[in-house]
Design a protein around this motif. Structure first.
Motif, PDB file in Angstrom:
ATOM      1  N   VAL A  58       0.853  -1.177   0.000  1.00  0.00           N
ATOM      2  CA  VAL A  58       0.000   0.000   0.000  1.00  0.00           C
ATOM      3  C   VAL A  58       0.893   1.232   0.000  1.00  0.00           C
ATOM      4  CG1 VAL A  58      -1.741   1.332   1.236  1.00  0.00           C
ATOM      5  CG2 VAL A  58      -1.861  -1.170   1.225  1.00  0.00           C
ATOM      6  N   ARG A  59       0.664   2.095  -0.970  1.00  0.00           N
ATOM      7  CA  ARG A  59       1.397   3.365  -1.041  1.00  0.00           C
ATOM      8  C   ARG A  59       0.533   4.447  -0.410  1.00  0.00           C
ATOM      9  NH1 ARG A  59       1.401   7.707  -4.872  1.00  0.00           N
ATOM     10  NH2 ARG A  59      -0.061   6.547  -6.179  1.00  0.00           N
ATOM     11  N   GLY A  60       1.066   5.128   0.596  1.00  0.00           N
ATOM     12  CA  GLY A  60       0.358   6.232   1.226  1.00  0.00           C
ATOM     13  C   GLY A  60       1.093   7.534   0.998  1.00  0.00           C
ATOM     14  N   VAL A  61       0.410   8.537   0.455  1.00  0.00           N
ATOM     15  CA  VAL A  61       1.030   9.833   0.173  1.00  0.00           C
ATOM     16  C   VAL A  61       0.117  10.946   0.691  1.00  0.00           C
ATOM     17  CG1 VAL A  61       1.796  11.447  -1.610  1.00  0.00           C
ATOM     18  CG2 VAL A  61       2.284   9.015  -1.846  1.00  0.00           C
ATOM     19  N   MET A  62       0.717  11.939   1.331  1.00  0.00           N
ATOM     20  CA  MET A  62      -0.027  13.121   1.763  1.00  0.00           C
ATOM     21  C   MET A  62       0.717  14.372   1.312  1.00  0.00           C
ATOM     22  SD  MET A  62      -1.312  14.277   5.599  1.00  0.00           S
ATOM     23  CE  MET A  62       0.337  14.456   6.301  1.00  0.00           C
ATOM     24  N   LYS A  63      -0.041  15.327   0.792  1.00  0.00           N
ATOM     25  CA  LYS A  63       0.499  16.630   0.408  1.00  0.00           C
ATOM     26  C   LYS A  63      -0.282  17.683   1.178  1.00  0.00           C
ATOM     27  CE  LYS A  63       1.847  14.965  -4.168  1.00  0.00           C
ATOM     28  NZ  LYS A  63       1.724  15.114  -5.634  1.00  0.00           N
ATOM     29  N   GLY A  64       0.411  18.341   2.100  1.00  0.00           N
ATOM     30  CA  GLY A  64      -0.287  19.251   2.990  1.00  0.00           C
ATOM     31  C   GLY A  64       0.377  20.595   3.133  1.00  0.00           C
ATOM     32  N   GLN A  65       0.058  21.264   4.233  1.00  0.00           N
ATOM     33  CA  GLN A  65       0.597  22.593   4.496  1.00  0.00           C
ATOM     34  C   GLN A  65       1.964  22.502   5.156  1.00  0.00           C
ATOM     35  OE1 GLN A  65      -2.184  25.441   6.212  1.00  0.00           O
ATOM     36  NE2 GLN A  65      -0.603  26.171   7.620  1.00  0.00           N
TER      37      GLN A  65
END
Length: 280
Positions: A58-65
């Motif tokens: 499972v690839r988990g990616v987050m793009k945030g502040q």
């Protein structure tokens, strides 16, 4: 992929648990910054060259502040190594069957004063069984207090275990995370270890504490620095430094090579690359 034996299942379950705890902590930091960013999880399956199912991840990616881009991947794969590549893997040689499970994390931060970071822990089975992994801090502009607290946490994890040799693993990280063609280190180091075999319980306990040490140190550094004012020159310095990081991961990183040569998910393997980088 054949059913997992107890050791394989135990290691996989821990890495998945560590992923869940880390991702929850990173999302909490985004909430503290007023962001509603969340991880996007994408499952993938691996097909072994023999055409048999070879596990997946499972690839988990987050793009945030706060986290401009952070990837947290878990994978559990098995099959056979192809050709000459088998000879480069501990315990493979003429018997190229393998099993691998692990977690891999890379975070690239929006604020140049918040260090990027890498963490990886893994359990591999060939004709041998061993753990490997480590963590290293990668600040565009190093801050001595952050470096000290990160290393202090890793030293405590090492000192609590027989298999944990902080000075040796620190030297190993300094040697490994080095860019020869630039003659610079990728960051301010950490620990790196591999081929811990023999006593599964002791090596597993140490690997668990490496993950806990990361959780004890890195989120605190992020919270300490994420509101620090920065300038356009700071952003330029961050992006130039990121170019060096990308060069290391594409040219020298063993995990990148292992993933690409064993049929891993390309997007998951290359999630370590920064969202923006510059070369001048």
């Amino acid at each position: 992929m054949p059913p997992l034996d107890p050791q394989q299942a135990t290691a996989r379950a821990w890495f998945e648990h560590l992923r869940d705890v880390i991702c929850a902590e990173f999302v909490a930091i985004e909430r503290e910054a007023g962001s509603d960013a969340a991880f996007d999880y994408i499952a993938w399956d691996r097909v072994d060259p023999s055409r048999e199912p070879g596990g997946g991840g499972v690839r988990g990616v987050m793009k945030g502040q706060v986290f401009e881009k952070v990837g947290v991947n878990v994978s559990t794969v098995g099959g056979t190594f192809e050709g000459e590549f088998a000879k480069s893997i501990h315990g493979a040689g003429d018997n190229p069957g393998f099993f691998a499970t692990g977690i891999s994390l890379v975070a690239h931060m929006a604020n140049p004063h918040v260090p990027a970071v890498h963490m990886n822990c893994r359990f591999l089975v060939t004709t041998k069984r061993w753990f490997g992994g480590g963590a290293d801090l990668n600040p565009p502009m190093p801050i001595a207090d952050d470096t000290a607290s990160f290393h202090r946490s890793l030293r405590a994890a090492c000192d609590a275990h027989g298999p944990g040799d902080y000075e040796r693993f620190k030297r190993w990280a300094d040697e490994y995370f080095y860019i020869p063609h630039r003659q610079v280190h990728r960051g301010v180091g950490g620990i790196f270890y591999d081929h811990l075999e023999g006593d599964f319980d002791a090596n597993f306990a140490f690997t668990q504490d490496v993950g806990r040490a990361f959780l004890a140190s890195y989120p605190a550094i992020v919270r300490r620095r994420m509101d620090t004012p920065f300038t356009a020159d700071d952003i330029a310095a961050r992006d130039a430094w990121r170019g060096r990081y990308a060069e290391f991961n594409l040219v020298y990183d063993r995990g990148t090579s292992f993933g690409l040569k064993t049929g891993g998910n390309v997007d998951a393997i290359l999630m370590s690359l920064p969202p923006v980088a510059t070369w001048s």
